[in-house]
Design a protein around this motif. Structure first.
Motif, mmCIF file in Angstrom:
data_model
loop_
_atom_site.group_PDB
_atom_site.id
_atom_site.type_symbol
_atom_site.label_atom_id
_atom_site.label_comp_id
_atom_site.label_asym_id
_atom_site.label_seq_id
_atom_site.Cartn_x
_atom_site.Cartn_y
_atom_site.Cartn_z
ATOM 1 N N ASP A 28 0.852 -1.187 0.000
ATOM 2 C CA ASP A 28 0.000 0.000 0.000
ATOM 3 C C ASP A 28 0.894 1.244 0.000
ATOM 4 O OD1 ASP A 28 -1.982 1.824 0.218
ATOM 5 O OD2 ASP A 28 -2.455 1.403 2.329
ATOM 6 N N TRP A 33 4.561 8.828 -3.288
ATOM 7 C CA TRP A 33 4.892 8.866 -1.849
ATOM 8 C C TRP A 33 6.383 8.577 -1.660
ATOM 9 C CZ3 TRP A 33 7.120 6.696 2.341
ATOM 10 C CH2 TRP A 33 6.734 7.139 3.598
ATOM 11 N N ARG A 37 9.060 11.386 -0.219
ATOM 12 C CA ARG A 37 9.582 11.219 1.150
ATOM 13 C C ARG A 37 11.048 10.801 1.190
ATOM 14 N NH1 ARG A 37 5.146 11.254 4.868
ATOM 15 N NH2 ARG A 37 3.448 12.045 3.603
ATOM 16 N N CYS A 111 24.268 1.254 9.057
ATOM 17 C CA CYS A 111 24.511 2.211 7.956
ATOM 18 C C CYS A 111 25.773 3.057 8.160
ATOM 19 C CB CYS A 111 23.308 3.110 7.759
ATOM 20 S SG CYS A 111 21.851 2.221 7.178
ATOM 21 N N ARG A 150 5.928 -1.615 4.460
ATOM 22 C CA ARG A 150 6.138 -0.570 3.453
ATOM 23 C C ARG A 150 7.103 0.512 3.926
ATOM 24 N NH1 ARG A 150 0.439 2.881 3.594
ATOM 25 N NH2 ARG A 150 0.591 3.467 5.777
ATOM 26 N N SER A 151 7.262 0.648 5.253
ATOM 27 C CA SER A 151 8.115 1.737 5.743
ATOM 28 C C SER A 151 9.605 1.431 5.570
ATOM 29 C CB SER A 151 7.792 2.044 7.207
ATOM 30 O OG SER A 151 8.228 0.997 8.031
ATOM 31 N N PHE A 156 15.482 0.447 1.624
ATOM 32 C CA PHE A 156 16.779 -0.238 1.677
ATOM 33 C C PHE A 156 17.061 -1.073 0.425
ATOM 34 C CE2 PHE A 156 15.786 0.900 5.983
ATOM 35 C CZ PHE A 156 16.996 1.414 6.419
ATOM 36 N N ARG A 219 10.548 7.929 11.799
ATOM 37 C CA ARG A 219 10.457 9.354 12.127
ATOM 38 C C ARG A 219 11.516 9.754 13.164
ATOM 39 N NH1 ARG A 219 5.009 12.723 12.214
ATOM 40 N NH2 ARG A 219 5.323 12.359 10.009
ATOM 41 N N VAL A 221 14.290 8.122 13.788
ATOM 42 C CA VAL A 221 15.603 7.951 13.158
ATOM 43 C C VAL A 221 15.968 9.201 12.359
ATOM 44 C CG1 VAL A 221 16.828 6.691 11.333
ATOM 45 C CG2 VAL A 221 15.534 5.434 13.057
ATOM 46 N N TYR A 222 15.018 9.743 11.665
ATOM 47 C CA TYR A 222 15.253 10.917 10.815
ATOM 48 C C TYR A 222 15.891 12.056 11.628
ATOM 49 C CZ TYR A 222 14.338 14.736 7.592
ATOM 50 O OH TYR A 222 14.493 15.808 6.758
ATOM 51 N N ALA A 255 21.157 7.681 3.059
ATOM 52 C CA ALA A 255 20.023 7.241 3.885
ATOM 53 C C ALA A 255 18.733 7.503 3.130
ATOM 54 C CB ALA A 255 20.018 7.984 5.203
ATOM 55 N N ASN A 256 18.519 8.734 2.787
ATOM 56 C CA ASN A 256 17.474 9.143 1.843
ATOM 57 C C ASN A 256 17.723 10.603 1.509
ATOM 58 O OD1 ASN A 256 15.721 10.956 3.380
ATOM 59 N ND2 ASN A 256 15.177 9.137 4.579
ATOM 60 N N ASN A 283 18.971 3.011 -0.265
ATOM 61 C CA ASN A 283 19.895 3.040 0.870
ATOM 62 C C ASN A 283 20.555 1.668 1.006
ATOM 63 O OD1 ASN A 283 21.041 2.812 3.430
ATOM 64 N ND2 ASN A 283 19.441 3.996 4.461
ATOM 65 N N GLY A 314 23.650 5.367 11.456
ATOM 66 C CA GLY A 314 22.977 4.084 11.340
ATOM 67 C C GLY A 314 22.546 3.510 12.669
#
Ligand code: COA
Length: 345
Positions: A28, A33, A37, A111, A150-151, A156, A219, A221-222, A255-256, A283, A314
């Motif tokens: 999903d 998206w 993101r 990471c 999905r997250s 990765f 979130r 981690v960001y 990472a992104n 990533n 990481g």
């Protein structure tokens, strides 16, 4: 003082390209998206039958060729996804590269693996244990992802990037500068595979299936990633006796894209200085800086004499940064052929 000098770079990636639309076919999520993101459009995943060790051997071979040598005194493999939990992957990689007998060990800093691996290689050289080291960041990260999560599935990816280092002097191009490393184990739950280790095994109970997969609280981690990458990058430049104005190219762990942009902004760097391949590589954890160095060098994005700033973050949590002047070398990169087992199906 003896420094460790980069003399060769190589990377290897799997043949299978997984697009955002491929993922949206069973998860999903959507291309829109994922792009907005993370900045990722596609990534490479191994086919059944291909392992971290396979990627590491191919990348290592190319780094040795780039350095113009066929043997080193030590092999370090940085990985979150070893071929087996025991033994380490590095001895087998060394043997497959024709180097049975050399020092070989793995490093796991998720990471941040490439920078911890680099520090391990630099340490071997500084202590006089090795004159030459092959350091490979390698991951088959897709093998630990929950296909239904999905997250993490969208972020990765797999690949391997390797550097050859030799003993030299700190003022040579390629000499690795002071490496800043850090960790915070109080936040180890933010990025983890809960099951499979001694804590779960000693409990004597079966873990739920999802506990065998990689889990991340994205979130949180960001926020930590942006703070730690920026702070360690600043510290590495100060330790090297330099300022941000001395940086030509910023080479962050992929990472992104949002994390790379946010860290670059905090450091006062302009977007054109930031080197990136996350859009088509995703990533690749411990491999990402090595793959990026090789690809950007092959593509002519990195030039001899440019000062690079490397930083990563990481699981652990762990983080680190260092700087070096890019040396004159010919990097190599390859796409591995599909494994026979995958071709057969
Ligand atoms: N597709 C669609 N929706 C998704 C999704 C996906 N692939 N993944 C998560 N979502 C949903 C969530 O379920 C949530 O839905 P809800 O609001 O109904 O609960 C919503 O999107 C927002 O989730 P959230 O995790 O807060 O999104 P975000 O804006 O923080 O972005 C990340 C998620 C993972 C991209 C972001 O947190 C991030 O970049 N974290 C760092 C991860 C990383 O790079 N780790 C590697 C460090 S080495």
């Amino acid at each position: 003082m003896t420094a460790a000098v980069v003399t060769g770079v190589g990377a290897a990636i799997p043949p299978r390209v997984v697009t955002n639309d491929d993922l949206a076919g069973y998860l999903d999520t959507s291309d829109e998206w994922i792009r907005s993101r993370t900045g990722i459009a596609s990534r490479r995943w191994v086919d059944p039958g291909m392992s971290t060790g396979d990627l590491a051997v191919a990348a290592g071979e190319l780094a040795l060729r780039s350095a113009g040598i066929d043997r080193v005194d030590a092999v370090v493999v940085a990985t979150t996804t070893p071929d087996r939990l025991c033994p380490a992957t590095a001895p087998e990689v060394a043997t497959r590269l024709g180097m049975t007998g050399v020092s070989a060990h793995d490093v796991n800093a998720v990471c941040t693996g490439f920078l911890y691996g680099l520090a391990s290689a630099v340490g071997l050289i500084a202590a006089g244990n090795a004159q030459t080291v092959l350091m490979i960041g390698a991951e088959a990260f897709s093998t630990i992802l929950d296909p239904q999560d999905r997250s993490t599935a969208v972020i990765f990816a797999d690949g391997a990037g390797a550097v050859v280092l030799r003993a030299g002097s700190p003022d040579e191009p390629g000499a690795v500068g002071p490496i800043v490393l850090g960790s915070d184990g109080s936040l180890s739950d933010l990025i983890q595979i809960p099951a499979g280790g001694s804590r779960q095994r000693s409990a004597g109970t079966l873990a739920p299936p999802e506990d065998h997969f990689f889990q991340m609280r994205g979130r949180e981690v960001y926020r930590h990633a942006v703070e730690r990458m920026a702070a360690s990058a600043q510290e590495a430049m100060v330790k090297a006796g330099l300022s941000m104005a001395d940086v030509d190219k910023f080479v962050p762990h992929q990472a992104n894209n949002r994390i790379s942009v946010a860290v670059g902004e905090r450091l006062g760097l302009v977007p054109a200085q930031t080197v990136s391949n996350v859009d088509h590589m995703g990533n690749t954890a411990a491999a990402s800086i090595g793959v990026l160095l090789a690809e950007a060098s092959v593509d002519g994005e990195l030039h001899a004499g440019e000062r690079l700033l490397l930083t990563a973050f990481g699981g652990g949590l762990t983080w680190g940064a260092t700087t070096l002047v890019w040396p004159a070398l010919t990097a190599h990169m390859t796409v591995l052929p599909r494994p026979v087992s995958a071709v057969a199906v």
